[in-house]
Enzyme design. Sequence first.
Site, PDB file in Angstrom:
ATOM      1  N   THR A 183       0.870  -1.117  -0.114  1.00 34.47           N
ATOM      2  CA  THR A 183       0.025   0.018  -0.024  1.00 34.47           C
ATOM      3  C   THR A 183       0.706   1.263  -0.035  1.00 34.47           C
ATOM      4  OG1 THR A 183      -0.100   0.162   2.430  1.00 34.47           O
ATOM      5  CG2 THR A 183      -1.796  -1.186   1.232  1.00 34.47           C
ATOM      6  N   ASP A 184       0.330   2.469  -0.510  1.00 37.44           N
ATOM      7  CA  ASP A 184       0.969   3.709  -0.618  1.00 37.44           C
ATOM      8  C   ASP A 184       0.634   4.216   0.924  1.00 37.44           C
ATOM      9  OD1 ASP A 184      -1.487   4.737  -0.794  1.00 37.44           O
ATOM     10  OD2 ASP A 184      -1.053   5.179  -2.959  1.00 37.44           O
ATOM     11  N   ASN A 185       1.187   5.357   1.058  1.00 40.76           N
ATOM     12  CA  ASN A 185       0.837   6.375   2.129  1.00 40.76           C
ATOM     13  C   ASN A 185      -0.333   6.840   2.323  1.00 40.76           C
ATOM     14  OD1 ASN A 185       1.167   8.306   0.209  1.00 40.76           O
ATOM     15  ND2 ASN A 185       2.718   9.644   1.339  1.00 40.76           N
ATOM     16  N   GLY A 230      -2.702   4.709   2.254  1.00 37.55           N
ATOM     17  CA  GLY A 230      -3.401   3.207   2.581  1.00 37.55           C
ATOM     18  C   GLY A 230      -4.015   2.261   1.482  1.00 37.55           C
ATOM     19  N   ILE A 231      -3.576   2.667   0.144  1.00 34.72           N
ATOM     20  CA  ILE A 231      -4.056   2.196  -0.698  1.00 34.72           C
ATOM     21  C   ILE A 231      -3.384   1.385  -1.756  1.00 34.72           C
ATOM     22  CG2 ILE A 231      -5.485   2.596  -3.220  1.00 34.72           C
ATOM     23  CD1 ILE A 231      -6.512   5.078  -1.922  1.00 34.72           C
TER      24      ILE A 231
END
Length: 144
Positions: free
Chosen positions: A20-22, A24-25
């Site tokens: 996930t990225d920052n 949250g995805i």
Amino acid sequence: MKKSECFMSKYIHRVNYYETDNMGITDHSNYMRFMEEARMNFLSEIGYPMTRLEKEGITSPVVSVNCEYKHTTTYSDEIEIEVVLEKYTGVKLFLSYTMRNSNTNEIVAIASSTHCFIDEGGRPIALKKYAPEFDAVLRQVSQE
């Protein structure tokens, strides 16, 4: 041939935190990895895991890939990946992927990939001559 008449394989991937990225995805690039995992599962299900193919001197690189993102996923979501063998020509393999969130049944991505087959020297091969048993299995599952 209609999609429902083709061989279908299902694979589950649980999204890891590091995917996930920052925000949250799940990062978009990971869906290519998920497709690869599902393709490896598909090959195992038909009796030709990549380890077997490599022992027989065959690799199957990606020629093209396409992915259309529909909905986001987040950490710990389970993604069910349906792999369908759309077409097999003897030289190329065409697969489609429908990725769904297992909890919501929502389609999160629709994708496709095309693969060729090469020998240990990196030269394209026709499976009918090089690996007739594998060719027969792919022809059989492409007609189910």
